[in-house]
Design a protein around this motif. Sequence first.
Motif, PDB file in Angstrom:
ATOM      1  N   VAL A 144       0.835  -1.222  -0.286  1.00 41.29           N
ATOM      2  CA  VAL A 144       0.055  -0.268  -0.142  1.00 41.29           C
ATOM      3  C   VAL A 144       0.577   1.376   0.378  1.00 41.29           C
ATOM      4  CG1 VAL A 144      -2.031  -0.707   0.618  1.00 41.29           C
ATOM      5  CG2 VAL A 144      -0.305  -0.607   2.500  1.00 41.29           C
ATOM      6  N   SER A 172      -6.142  -1.887   5.616  1.00 39.64           N
ATOM      7  CA  SER A 172      -4.902  -1.792   4.640  1.00 39.64           C
ATOM      8  C   SER A 172      -4.285  -2.614   4.388  1.00 39.64           C
ATOM      9  CB  SER A 172      -4.631  -0.316   4.563  1.00 39.64           C
ATOM     10  OG  SER A 172      -5.763   0.681   4.694  1.00 39.64           O
ATOM     11  N   GLN A 175      -6.196  -4.724   1.589  1.00 35.43           N
ATOM     12  CA  GLN A 175      -6.425  -4.027   0.104  1.00 35.43           C
ATOM     13  C   GLN A 175      -5.788  -4.507  -0.628  1.00 35.43           C
ATOM     14  OE1 GLN A 175      -6.085   0.375  -1.603  1.00 35.43           O
ATOM     15  NE2 GLN A 175      -6.090   0.094   0.848  1.00 35.43           N
ATOM     16  N   GLU A 219     -12.615  -1.550   6.790  1.00 37.63           N
ATOM     17  CA  GLU A 219     -11.820  -0.548   4.712  1.00 37.63           C
ATOM     18  C   GLU A 219     -12.744  -1.290   3.757  1.00 37.63           C
ATOM     19  OE1 GLU A 219      -7.901   0.216   3.389  1.00 37.63           O
ATOM     20  OE2 GLU A 219      -8.727   0.537   5.915  1.00 37.63           O
TER      21      GLU A 219
END
Length: 350
Positions: A144, A172, A175, A219
């Motif tokens: 990220v 995150s 992600q 998230e």
Amino acid sequence: MNDKILKLKEEFESEIEKASCLADLDKIRVAYLGKKGNITALLKGMKELSNEERKTFGADVNKLKAFASEKIDEKNKELAEKEIAQEIAAMPEFDITAPANLDRGSYHPITLVQRQCEAIFRSMGFNVEDYSEVVTDYECFESVNIPKHHPARDMQDTYYLENGQLLKSQTSAAQNAILRKYSKDLIENGRPIKAIFPGRCFRNEATDACHENTFFQMEGVMVDKDISISNLIYFMETMLSEVFRKEIKVRLRPGFFPFVEPGFELDISCLICGGTGCPSCKHSGWLELCPCGMIHPNVLREGGIDPEKYTGFAFGLGLTRLAMMKYGIKDIRDLNSGSLKALSQFTDDE
């Protein structure tokens, strides 16, 4: 069999017969079979015997040792079953056919808020994903747009494990995996990526009324062609109005997060003090709820998505703070206190 061995065998049988609990039995085991036990001590006298006598005496001692070991195992099984029976007999009687008392417990306020948010986002076409609490450095940071030695890492006091992994400090961390999971469907079939992934996060924080070392986030990402900040604002306002069942005063202010560009802090007017200022909002009247922004091109690229063709937004909703706002909880530490008196007042009002 040697008279000394026979006498010791009789003493052993008498003592093991009197053993009434596992603790007594263990003392007998040590007294006879331990390194300094009575049976072991017999072997020390073998040096005074002739070679022929040693063979016979040693064989008899080993027979006694095997006999004692077998009897101890049998007695251990007998006493263990007896203790279990006593524990069962001591348990209070209850009717297993009686209906459950549903008033004996309640869901944790964070669980209630998480389920409500999941239902809201599902109604808007989002998938709900789950992810591990123990992740790699790549998942939590490098994927990220936070490379090694990046100063942004100083913002998160991370718990590292001896094997090089870590307790995720932000949702995150999921992600990149989510983007990769749905990128093929986006590229080949034109279906937008819409997913939320709630989870528990950990940071070595100094605790106070609004900070804890264990907290919950959710998230969310959406990626498609022509996604803009307007889409982000729409989904966040819709979610908040559904959670609080009224219009909520929000503000966007610039914020730096390496995985979004531009980045924002979405704040809501403190519902505990009505915006006048209190310890929960650091006397500012506003509570930081949701870091968000447009997904950085590097993050899209790392997830197998061409940033020249697609754009997207991401947000990290603080479920713990959202629960505080919804239920008027003034101190975040109450949520992890385990106090039934404090937590049992919350019920699912859906």
